[in-house]
Design a protein around this motif. Structure first.
Motif, PDB file in Angstrom:
ATOM      1  N   VAL A 295       1.834 -37.272 -15.364  1.00  0.00           N
ATOM      2  CA  VAL A 295       1.722 -36.689 -14.030  1.00  0.00           C
ATOM      3  C   VAL A 295       0.567 -37.396 -13.342  1.00  0.00           C
ATOM      4  O   VAL A 295      -0.460 -37.647 -13.971  1.00  0.00           O
ATOM      5  CB  VAL A 295       1.446 -35.172 -14.097  1.00  0.00           C
ATOM      6  CG1 VAL A 295       1.290 -34.589 -12.689  1.00  0.00           C
ATOM      7  CG2 VAL A 295       2.558 -34.447 -14.854  1.00  0.00           C
TER       8      VAL A 295
ATOM      9  N   GLN B 109      -2.042 -38.037  -9.726  1.00  0.00           N
ATOM     10  CA  GLN B 109      -2.662 -37.393  -8.565  1.00  0.00           C
ATOM     11  C   GLN B 109      -3.420 -38.444  -7.783  1.00  0.00           C
ATOM     12  O   GLN B 109      -4.443 -38.951  -8.258  1.00  0.00           O
ATOM     13  CB  GLN B 109      -3.593 -36.267  -9.019  1.00  0.00           C
ATOM     14  CG  GLN B 109      -4.160 -35.437  -7.897  1.00  0.00           C
ATOM     15  CD  GLN B 109      -4.844 -34.180  -8.408  1.00  0.00           C
ATOM     16  OE1 GLN B 109      -5.462 -34.165  -9.474  1.00  0.00           O
ATOM     17  NE2 GLN B 109      -4.754 -33.098  -7.650  1.00  0.00           N
TER      18      GLN B 109
ATOM     19  N   TYR C  50      -2.433 -38.399 -15.520  1.00  0.00           N
ATOM     20  CA  TYR C  50      -2.619 -37.425 -16.575  1.00  0.00           C
ATOM     21  C   TYR C  50      -1.486 -37.518 -17.604  1.00  0.00           C
ATOM     22  O   TYR C  50      -0.306 -37.634 -17.233  1.00  0.00           O
ATOM     23  CB  TYR C  50      -2.604 -36.003 -16.014  1.00  0.00           C
ATOM     24  CG  TYR C  50      -3.753 -35.615 -15.139  1.00  0.00           C
ATOM     25  CD1 TYR C  50      -3.615 -35.518 -13.758  1.00  0.00           C
ATOM     26  CD2 TYR C  50      -4.995 -35.288 -15.696  1.00  0.00           C
ATOM     27  CE1 TYR C  50      -4.667 -35.122 -12.949  1.00  0.00           C
ATOM     28  CE2 TYR C  50      -6.051 -34.888 -14.901  1.00  0.00           C
ATOM     29  CZ  TYR C  50      -5.879 -34.816 -13.526  1.00  0.00           C
ATOM     30  OH  TYR C  50      -6.929 -34.411 -12.731  1.00  0.00           O
TER      31      TYR C  50
ATOM     32  N   TRP D  32      -3.188 -30.588 -20.752  1.00  0.00           N
ATOM     33  CA  TRP D  32      -3.362 -31.797 -19.973  1.00  0.00           C
ATOM     34  C   TRP D  32      -4.575 -32.564 -20.497  1.00  0.00           C
ATOM     35  O   TRP D  32      -5.550 -31.962 -20.940  1.00  0.00           O
ATOM     36  CB  TRP D  32      -3.631 -31.455 -18.505  1.00  0.00           C
ATOM     37  CG  TRP D  32      -2.546 -30.700 -17.801  1.00  0.00           C
ATOM     38  CD1 TRP D  32      -2.069 -29.448 -18.103  1.00  0.00           C
ATOM     39  CD2 TRP D  32      -1.831 -31.128 -16.648  1.00  0.00           C
ATOM     40  NE1 TRP D  32      -1.092 -29.084 -17.208  1.00  0.00           N
ATOM     41  CE2 TRP D  32      -0.935 -30.092 -16.298  1.00  0.00           C
ATOM     42  CE3 TRP D  32      -1.855 -32.278 -15.855  1.00  0.00           C
ATOM     43  CZ2 TRP D  32      -0.072 -30.181 -15.203  1.00  0.00           C
ATOM     44  CZ3 TRP D  32      -1.006 -32.367 -14.767  1.00  0.00           C
ATOM     45  CH2 TRP D  32      -0.117 -31.329 -14.447  1.00  0.00           C
ATOM     46  N   GLY D  33      -4.506 -33.902 -20.393  1.00  0.00           N
ATOM     47  CA  GLY D  33      -5.691 -34.703 -20.647  1.00  0.00           C
ATOM     48  C   GLY D  33      -6.581 -34.718 -19.411  1.00  0.00           C
ATOM     49  O   GLY D  33      -6.304 -34.036 -18.420  1.00  0.00           O
ATOM     50  N   GLN D  34      -7.639 -35.493 -19.484  1.00  0.00           N
ATOM     51  CA  GLN D  34      -8.564 -35.595 -18.350  1.00  0.00           C
ATOM     52  C   GLN D  34      -8.201 -36.714 -17.379  1.00  0.00           C
ATOM     53  O   GLN D  34      -8.798 -36.818 -16.310  1.00  0.00           O
ATOM     54  CB  GLN D  34      -9.996 -35.783 -18.856  1.00  0.00           C
ATOM     55  CG  GLN D  34     -10.582 -34.523 -19.456  1.00  0.00           C
ATOM     56  CD  GLN D  34     -10.545 -33.342 -18.499  1.00  0.00           C
ATOM     57  OE1 GLN D  34     -11.049 -33.412 -17.373  1.00  0.00           O
ATOM     58  NE2 GLN D  34      -9.923 -32.239 -18.909  1.00  0.00           N
TER      59      GLN D  34
END
Lengths: 121, 107
Positions: A37, A39, A95, A111-113
């Motif tokens: 995902v 952003q 992500y 979720w990862g960072q």
């Protein structure tokens, strides 16, 4: 404890390629589907791609179809995203996200960072 | 593609007040496959609600989700200082799409 650690981001010129990785730990990796995902800076979330537990089902957003390839290596507890023909609009924080089930079409419970990809000349 | 529209874009409330966030889909979301996430600055999103109304593990009961078809709601019964953040809805019944987000800010 579930941990997802992305790597591979960086500054890349338009038209070039980049490969992202996500190292997973704290759960049985090959039991679950995984996703990417993204952003864009200051923007909302956009699903990019997902892969089922055994790589038998794969999906892509229309915006990346034909340019990005998702894959996984269950022996290495790792998820990958090969990004080709990169465009300025691919600039984003990417992500890695875990699904709560083995199939790809679902929500994301961990979720990862994120790893930042910047596409610019 | 199912388009999700969240409203309002920004919601200004005080701690202790009730927050109601809306997510409207351009077509029916099958089997109420809708989730809500909270995102704070510099952090990854956190899952709050899945299946339109099921709370994720560890989420306080002041968070609740409701709705079906094309209209969904996230309600925070009494706002705590840590609840001020951006909230996103996601549908996963037909591929996956997110709403544009609602910013919940302190009044």
């Amino acid at each position: 404890e579930v941990q997802l650690v992305e790597s591979g981001g960086g500054l890349v010129q338009p038209g070039r390629s980049l490969r992202l990785s996500c190292a997973a730990s704290g759960f049985t990796f090959d039991d679950y589907a995984m996703h990417w995902v993204r952003q864009a800076p200051g923007k909302g979330l956009e699903w990019v791609s997902g892969i089922s537990w055994n790589s038998g089902s794969i999906g892509y957003a229309d915006s990346v179809k034909g340019r990005f390839t998702i894959s996984r290596d269950n022996a290495k507890n790792s998820l990958y995203l090969q990004m080709n023909s990169l465009r300025a609009e691919d600039t984003a924080l990417y992500y890695c996200a875990k699904a709560p089930y083995s199939v790809a079409g679902t929500y994301f419970d961990y979720w990862g960072q994120g790893t930042l990809v910047t596409v610019s000349s | 593609e199912i388009v999700l529209t969240q409203s309002p874009g920004t919601l200004s409330l005080s701690p202790g007040e009730r927050a109601t966030l809306s997510c409207r889909a351009s077509q029916s979301v099958s089997s109420s496959y809708l989730a809500w996430y909270q995102q704070k600055p510099g952090q990854a999103p956190r899952l709050l609600i899945y299946g339109a109304s099921s709370r994720a593990t560890g989420i306080p009961d002041r968070f609740s989700g409701s709705g079906s078809g094309t209209d969904f709601t996230l309600t925070i019964s009494r706002l705590e200082p840590e609840d001020f953040a951006v909230y996103y809805c996601q549908q996963y019944g037909s591929s996956s799409t997110f709403g544009q987000g609602t910013r919940l800010e302190i009044k």
